[in-house]
Design an enzyme around this catalytic site. Structure first.
Site, PDB file in Angstrom:
ATOM      1  N   LYS A 216      50.692  28.305  10.349  1.00 12.89           N
ATOM      2  CA  LYS A 216      49.962  29.462  10.867  1.00 12.89           C
ATOM      3  C   LYS A 216      50.357  29.744  12.318  1.00 12.89           C
ATOM      4  CE  LYS A 216      45.709  30.300   9.561  1.00 12.89           C
ATOM      5  NZ  LYS A 216      44.230  30.296   9.410  1.00 12.89           N
ATOM      6  N   GLU A 222      54.422  18.284  12.690  1.00  9.28           N
ATOM      7  CA  GLU A 222      55.160  17.769  11.530  1.00  9.28           C
ATOM      8  C   GLU A 222      56.069  18.843  10.944  1.00  9.28           C
ATOM      9  OE1 GLU A 222      51.024  15.780  11.546  1.00  9.28           O
ATOM     10  OE2 GLU A 222      51.864  17.777  11.915  1.00  9.28           O
ATOM     11  N   GLY A 277      43.265  26.698   5.935  1.00  5.33           N
ATOM     12  CA  GLY A 277      44.441  26.076   5.334  1.00  5.33           C
ATOM     13  C   GLY A 277      44.211  25.556   3.937  1.00  5.33           C
ATOM     14  N   ARG A 278      43.084  24.887   3.718  1.00  9.85           N
ATOM     15  CA  ARG A 278      42.828  24.298   2.395  1.00  9.85           C
ATOM     16  C   ARG A 278      42.422  25.338   1.360  1.00  9.85           C
ATOM     17  NH1 ARG A 278      39.478  22.949   6.328  1.00  9.85           N
ATOM     18  NH2 ARG A 278      37.235  23.287   6.188  1.00  9.85           N
ATOM     19  N   GLU A 363      37.702  17.394   4.115  1.00 12.15           N
ATOM     20  CA  GLU A 363      37.942  18.180   5.321  1.00 12.15           C
ATOM     21  C   GLU A 363      36.866  19.251   5.474  1.00 12.15           C
ATOM     22  OE1 GLU A 363      42.080  18.856   6.802  1.00 12.15           O
ATOM     23  OE2 GLU A 363      41.573  20.971   6.505  1.00 12.15           O
ATOM     24  N   HIS A 394      44.305   0.969 -16.429  1.00  9.44           N
ATOM     25  CA  HIS A 394      44.981  -0.326 -16.315  1.00  9.44           C
ATOM     26  C   HIS A 394      45.019  -0.802 -14.871  1.00  9.44           C
ATOM     27  CE1 HIS A 394      46.390  -0.152 -20.520  1.00  9.44           C
ATOM     28  NE2 HIS A 394      46.399   1.154 -20.302  1.00  9.44           N
ATOM     29  N   LYS A 522      45.430  15.668  16.283  1.00 10.20           N
ATOM     30  CA  LYS A 522      46.627  16.370  16.746  1.00 10.20           C
ATOM     31  C   LYS A 522      46.743  16.307  18.272  1.00 10.20           C
ATOM     32  CE  LYS A 522      46.750  19.872  13.050  1.00 10.20           C
ATOM     33  NZ  LYS A 522      46.635  21.324  12.771  1.00 10.20           N
TER      34      LYS A 522
END
Length: 556
Positions: A216, A222, A277-278, A363, A394, A522
């Site tokens: 954005k 990253e 964002g999510r 979040e 398992h 951040k």
């Protein structure tokens, strides 16, 4: 402009005390009543405690530790917590994200027509225009008509993002891989660790690779470091004069920064501040997904989500799927004391769905401060975790069955396989249904003894093994049974969980649409990074961080 009435929002947290008290009294009355008894007391329980969205999905919550009376009281709690008002305000475009003074309009991204949220604040023209630009670009790539180096068709698309700019598109891409373009491969890179990007680059042809940089602000650490590495890789392999415009696209609210990076303006797609964002996979953030599955399938995904939006907006609380899901979550956390929640898909294509929900739920609702700034009374979001159910059987299912912890579960399965092989789907579904049944009903001491006696186990062995083969059961779960793993069904499923999270946030009295905890990490990382090059800067940090930096310098 949309109204921003903070006192109205704050009042939502102060009206539910009587409803909470009634539920507390009801929980004490219900006690630890076992699911075996709840089913024995109500022969129609499986039918009455399930709800379907026509031919899309079935939500069976009959294995939750509640009764019809519980649901009635929970609906009263939702009404007392102004859930209907909260839903209305979100769809009206009110600035319910009060800490950032923003509207919450991700539902606009999947609408098929406008105006929305109102004629005076209609975001649909720019939404539809962006969607149309995405479709044109995706069709050109899919047809080989947006070539890379020296006119060669693009064969690999790499989405570079993190968080919501990675998890959503990657999750749905995996879920719908059975309908993906056969000659275009889409990859996702999010990690700063070179172990993700470097091996991928070794498999790619720089002449036929396109990178989509999704940020954005176009400053995400990253994302930008990985994008710069990709740019360096292209130049190293194709020469310094390579036409970067053929190999990059971007999704950002800062087109000028994308241009400075070397991305052509016609390949920069916008995202707006009212998209968290999510909640962004429906926007241009989903460009990589649209390239993979095609604009038509992407549109079906949007229509599925829009259908759930309309259901959420219009259905009565007691028949409203996201509301009921949210209320069950409230019951398990605040009245039964659950600290975690497991998501267990019985479909290989949904393997990233638990990770997606981790961000969506934790979040959004992993907060202890209320919307008005005071502390929240009681617990909020549980720890969300999960894995493919068949694999989990398992591994960690042992703890679910005999670990003694309360772990509510969501079992998710599709009736039809997206990769049909004879006998596989029936076996998969039988495991899914068996596990939810075993967790609910367990196996009593008498049942274990009778079983071993039928197997002619010697009495002394029965006495020795009996305690180890008893299963307490009474582990609550819901089952979401999808008709098929189609784009429309995926759209409805994701929107269902989005709205469930919102309902829980309304009842807990928190803002589900900010994420200040993410911002803190951040900021701290940005201060630490220069200290790797300049040891004198380490003095500003705590003793542990200073020691870690010193150890890294010594070992490097």
């Amino acid at each position: 402009m949309p109204k921003n009435n903070s006192s109205e929002i704050a009042s939502m947290t102060n009206t539910a005390s009587h409803a909470y008290a009634a539920l507390t009294a009801h929980q004490q009355k219900l006690g630890m009543k076992h699911l075996r008894d709840l089913f024995a007391d109500d022969s129609g329980r499986a039918a009455s405690l399930s709800l379907s969205l026509e031919d899309v999905l079935l939500f069976d919550f009959s294995k939750q530790r509640l009764t019809r009376e519980t649901l009635d009281l929970l609906v009263e709690l939702a009404e007392a917590s102004s859930v209907p008002e909260g839903i209305r305000r979100m769809f009206d475009g009110d600035r319910i994200n009060v800490s950032e003074d923003r509207s919450v309009l991700h539902t606009a991204l999947r609408r098929s027509s406008g105006p929305f949220p109102s004629a005076r604040m209609d975001v649909m023209p720019e939404v539809l225009a962006t969607r149309s630009r995405m479709a044109r670009f995706a069709e050109l790539l899919r047809a080989g008509e947006a070539p890379g180096h020296e006119g060669m068709a693009i064969r690999d698309v790499v989405n570079i993002g993190i968080g919501g700019s990675d998890l959503g598109p990657k999750m749905v891409n995996q879920a719908l891989r059975s309908i993906a373009h056969p000659a275009l491969s889409v990859h996702y890179v999010s990690n700063l660790d070179g172990a993700q990007l470097a091996p991928l680059l070794q498999t790619l042809d720089p002449r036929t690779t396109l990178f989509i940089v999704v940020s954005k602000t176009f400053t995400t650490q990253e994302t930008m470091l990985n994008a710069e590495t990709a740019r360096d890789w292209l130049r190293a392999n194709l020469g310094e004069e390579v036409d970067l415009a053929r190999h990059f696209a971007a999704v950002s609210s800062k087109p000028e920064r994308a241009a400075m990076f070397g991305i052509a303006p016609e390949r920069v797609f916008p995202i707006w501040d009212w998209v968290g964002g999510r909640y962004s996979l429906w926007s241009a953030v989903g460009l990589s997904l649209m390239i993979a599955i095609g604009p038509h399938a992407f549109d079906e995904l949007l229509r599925g989500a829009e259908r759930m939006d309309e259901h959420f907006r219009t259905a009565p609380l007691a028949q409203n799927l996201p509301v009921l899901m949210g209320l069950i979550g409230i019951w398990n956390v605040n009245f039964l004391g659950a600290a975690t929640h497991a998501v267990l898909p019985y479909n290989e294509s949904l393997k990233y769905f638990p990770s997606f929900l981790q961000q969506l739920e934790m979040e959004s609702n992993g907060k202890s401060v209320g919307i008005a700034g005071g502390p929240v009374r009681g617990e909020t979001c549980p720890v969300v975790w999960g894995e493919l159910g068949n694999n989990g059987q398992h591994a960690f299912f042992q703890l679910l069955h005999q670990g003694g912890r309360l772990v509510p579960c969501d079992f998710i399965a599709s009736i039809r396989s997206d990769y049909p092989l004879p006998g596989h789907q029936e076996a998969l579904l039988s495991n899914c249904f068996a596990q939810s049944s075993a967790l609910a009903f367990g196996k009593t001491e008498n049942e274990v003894r009778e079983s071993m006696e039928k197997e002619r186990v010697p009495p002394e062995q029965i006495a020795k093994l009996l305690p180890h083969r008893v299963f307490a059961g009474n582990q609550p779960s819901s089952t979401l049974l999808l008709k098929s793993l189609s784009p429309a069904t995926m759209g409805s499923l994701i929107a269902l969980y989005e709205h469930k999270v919102f309902v829980e946030g309304l009842i807990w009295g928190i803002n589900s649409f900010d994420q200040w905890g993410v911002e803190l990490g951040k900021a701290v990382a940005g201060r630490i990074l220069p200290a790797f090059a300049d040891p004198s800067l380490a003095s500003a940090f705590d003793p542990s961080t200073r020691a870690l930096l010193a150890y890294c310098r010594k070992q490097s």
